[in-house]
Design a protein around this motif. Sequence first.
Motif, PDB file in Angstrom:
ATOM      1  N   GLY A  37      25.215 -41.413 -16.225  1.00  0.00           N
ATOM      2  CA  GLY A  37      26.625 -41.448 -15.918  1.00  0.00           C
ATOM      3  C   GLY A  37      27.385 -40.202 -16.371  1.00  0.00           C
ATOM      4  N   THR A  38      28.710 -40.312 -16.405  1.00  0.00           N
ATOM      5  CA  THR A  38      29.570 -39.166 -16.679  1.00  0.00           C
ATOM      6  C   THR A  38      29.344 -38.588 -18.064  1.00  0.00           C
ATOM      7  OG1 THR A  38      31.274 -40.089 -15.222  1.00  0.00           O
ATOM      8  CG2 THR A  38      31.960 -38.381 -16.772  1.00  0.00           C
ATOM      9  N   ARG A  39      29.196 -39.452 -19.068  1.00  0.00           N
ATOM     10  CA  ARG A  39      29.018 -38.951 -20.435  1.00  0.00           C
ATOM     11  C   ARG A  39      27.733 -38.137 -20.558  1.00  0.00           C
ATOM     12  NH1 ARG A  39      29.152 -42.490 -26.071  1.00  0.00           N
ATOM     13  NH2 ARG A  39      28.677 -40.730 -27.473  1.00  0.00           N
ATOM     14  N   ALA A  40      26.671 -38.620 -19.943  1.00  0.00           N
ATOM     15  CA  ALA A  40      25.398 -37.898 -19.987  1.00  0.00           C
ATOM     16  C   ALA A  40      25.523 -36.554 -19.276  1.00  0.00           C
ATOM     17  CB  ALA A  40      24.295 -38.738 -19.343  1.00  0.00           C
ATOM     18  N   GLY A  44      24.882 -32.995 -20.981  1.00  0.00           N
ATOM     19  CA  GLY A  44      23.871 -32.100 -20.422  1.00  0.00           C
ATOM     20  C   GLY A  44      24.431 -30.714 -20.157  1.00  0.00           C
ATOM     21  N   ILE A  45      25.630 -30.662 -19.568  1.00  0.00           N
ATOM     22  CA  ILE A  45      26.262 -29.368 -19.288  1.00  0.00           C
ATOM     23  C   ILE A  45      26.643 -28.665 -20.594  1.00  0.00           C
ATOM     24  CG2 ILE A  45      28.296 -28.270 -18.270  1.00  0.00           C
ATOM     25  CD1 ILE A  45      28.196 -30.391 -16.069  1.00  0.00           C
ATOM     26  N   ALA A  46      27.120 -29.446 -21.581  1.00  0.00           N
ATOM     27  CA  ALA A  46      27.482 -28.857 -22.876  1.00  0.00           C
ATOM     28  C   ALA A  46      26.263 -28.249 -23.557  1.00  0.00           C
ATOM     29  CB  ALA A  46      28.115 -29.917 -23.774  1.00  0.00           C
ATOM     30  N   PHE A  47      25.112 -28.930 -23.436  1.00  0.00           N
ATOM     31  CA  PHE A  47      23.898 -28.410 -24.057  1.00  0.00           C
ATOM     32  C   PHE A  47      23.462 -27.097 -23.398  1.00  0.00           C
ATOM     33  CE2 PHE A  47      19.210 -28.200 -24.368  1.00  0.00           C
ATOM     34  CZ  PHE A  47      19.102 -28.089 -25.747  1.00  0.00           C
ATOM     35  N   ILE A  48      23.504 -27.055 -22.070  1.00  0.00           N
ATOM     36  CA  ILE A  48      23.154 -25.818 -21.367  1.00  0.00           C
ATOM     37  C   ILE A  48      24.132 -24.709 -21.745  1.00  0.00           C
ATOM     38  CG2 ILE A  48      23.002 -24.716 -19.097  1.00  0.00           C
ATOM     39  CD1 ILE A  48      20.638 -26.472 -19.785  1.00  0.00           C
ATOM     40  N   GLY A  49      25.417 -25.060 -21.870  1.00  0.00           N
ATOM     41  CA  GLY A  49      26.409 -24.074 -22.295  1.00  0.00           C
ATOM     42  C   GLY A  49      26.099 -23.525 -23.674  1.00  0.00           C
ATOM     43  N   ALA A  50      25.676 -24.404 -24.604  1.00  0.00           N
ATOM     44  CA  ALA A  50      25.327 -23.965 -25.958  1.00  0.00           C
ATOM     45  C   ALA A  50      24.085 -23.080 -25.935  1.00  0.00           C
ATOM     46  CB  ALA A  50      25.092 -25.185 -26.855  1.00  0.00           C
ATOM     47  N   ALA A 137      18.466 -35.415 -31.134  1.00  0.00           N
ATOM     48  CA  ALA A 137      19.738 -34.881 -31.624  1.00  0.00           C
ATOM     49  C   ALA A 137      20.060 -33.527 -30.986  1.00  0.00           C
ATOM     50  CB  ALA A 137      19.692 -34.751 -33.147  1.00  0.00           C
ATOM     51  N   PHE A 138      21.347 -33.345 -30.632  1.00  0.00           N
ATOM     52  CA  PHE A 138      21.831 -32.136 -29.948  1.00  0.00           C
ATOM     53  C   PHE A 138      21.475 -30.880 -30.735  1.00  0.00           C
ATOM     54  CE2 PHE A 138      24.835 -28.865 -28.856  1.00  0.00           C
ATOM     55  CZ  PHE A 138      25.156 -29.076 -27.519  1.00  0.00           C
ATOM     56  N   VAL A 139      21.794 -30.880 -32.037  1.00  0.00           N
ATOM     57  CA  VAL A 139      21.582 -29.691 -32.860  1.00  0.00           C
ATOM     58  C   VAL A 139      20.094 -29.406 -33.023  1.00  0.00           C
ATOM     59  CG1 VAL A 139      21.977 -28.653 -35.123  1.00  0.00           C
ATOM     60  CG2 VAL A 139      23.765 -30.018 -34.055  1.00  0.00           C
ATOM     61  N   ALA A 140      19.284 -30.441 -33.139  1.00  0.00           N
ATOM     62  CA  ALA A 140      17.839 -30.249 -33.268  1.00  0.00           C
ATOM     63  C   ALA A 140      17.276 -29.624 -32.002  1.00  0.00           C
ATOM     64  CB  ALA A 140      17.152 -31.588 -33.549  1.00  0.00           C
ATOM     65  N   ARG A 141      17.741 -30.065 -30.855  1.00  0.00           N
ATOM     66  CA  ARG A 141      17.269 -29.483 -29.588  1.00  0.00           C
ATOM     67  C   ARG A 141      17.705 -28.022 -29.472  1.00  0.00           C
ATOM     68  NH1 ARG A 141      19.391 -32.332 -24.757  1.00  0.00           N
ATOM     69  NH2 ARG A 141      21.001 -33.221 -26.084  1.00  0.00           N
ATOM     70  N   LEU A 142      18.919 -27.741 -29.936  1.00  0.00           N
ATOM     71  CA  LEU A 142      19.413 -26.368 -29.853  1.00  0.00           C
ATOM     72  C   LEU A 142      18.595 -25.454 -30.772  1.00  0.00           C
ATOM     73  CD1 LEU A 142      21.559 -24.620 -28.508  1.00  0.00           C
ATOM     74  CD2 LEU A 142      23.061 -25.069 -30.450  1.00  0.00           C
ATOM     75  N   ALA A 143      18.247 -25.939 -31.955  1.00  0.00           N
ATOM     76  CA  ALA A 143      17.391 -25.157 -32.845  1.00  0.00           C
ATOM     77  C   ALA A 143      16.026 -24.936 -32.219  1.00  0.00           C
ATOM     78  CB  ALA A 143      17.247 -25.867 -34.194  1.00  0.00           C
TER      79      ALA A 143
END
Length: 360
Positions: A37-40, A44-50, A137-143
């Motif tokens: 849905g919308t939240r996902a 997803g877009i925020a993660f790609i942006g990061a 977790a978002f931060v773990a994926r970004l690392a």
Amino acid sequence: MQWSYPILRVGDTEIRIHLTFLLLLAWIGIAYYQEGGTRAAIEGIAFIGAVFACVVLHELGHAAAASRYGIRTPKITLLPIGGVAELERLPEKPSQEIVVAFAGPLVNVVIAAFLVAALGTTVGIDALTSMENPHVAFVARLAAVNIWLVLFNLIPAFPMDGGRVLRALLATRYNRQRATEIAGTVGQFAAFAFGFIGLVVGNVLLIFVAIFVYLAAAAETQAMGLEAAARAVNMRDVMISRFESLPATATLDEAARALLRTTQHEFPIVDDGGRLRGVLTREGLVTGLQKHGGQTPVIEAMAANIPVMRDDDKLINALEHLKSGAAPAVGVVDAQDHLVGYVIIENIGELMLLRSAVAS
């Protein structure tokens, strides 16, 4: 059609975004929306942006290191498979190129260390193998992404950072052109390997990476061959010697008629003594007509401060101006400073033919 657009400027470096990157964001948003849905989709877009913020910092690391050696980075372009920092020229010494190449991955090491140490993140197997999994977790994926960026970029496949280090090491034994040819060949073989693996496992992104690496390796090798040829070719060999110039007193209406009458896309503007004052490009003409009208003098719409060289100067000096976009043309003058010709970036095609003659 213009394929990339500026979104930010950091110092002298313009950050541009390629249209295909927006397609990536749309694809990610749609895929995540269908899953959750919308939240996902927003996550997803925020993660790609990061991720791409980290990519920009990676490329700025290259730019900062290059600036230590007096090398500007006019622009960084964001593509779906990463970023490309366009240096105005290569570092002169192999040791300098190694420093510039390692600067990018070093930034990702710092980012990953900060996320792990300062934010208390742990990067487990799940994060390293399932970076697209929103349940990790978002931060773990970004690392994890930054760790993979370091490992991937250090593969000795040109034009990735590891390939540039390879080229620099080869340049301690061979000339730079030969070193680039060897590193480019290694990069193309790596591209075939990436493509094969991508086909076997069904990874579309890896196939795109393979295509990019192959084309970039070929383009870099060609560019180095071009520079080698430019060092051996005189300006007179490739300059446009048959052209129509315009006096400084001409109007934009007169320039428009000259544009229709000739095959030129640019017109040197000269004074009464035949000395170069500037160059009126087709884009400058159109903009001038729209803003000021046809009776405006051409000197108000022309590009000024055009570099000039002698006809026996080597083309490599003009190539540096043209590749950086600092000038639309380079004038060629005689001993009395009278304009006898000019060189534009499109002369590169003719130079490539001369390269074959020089090589033989």
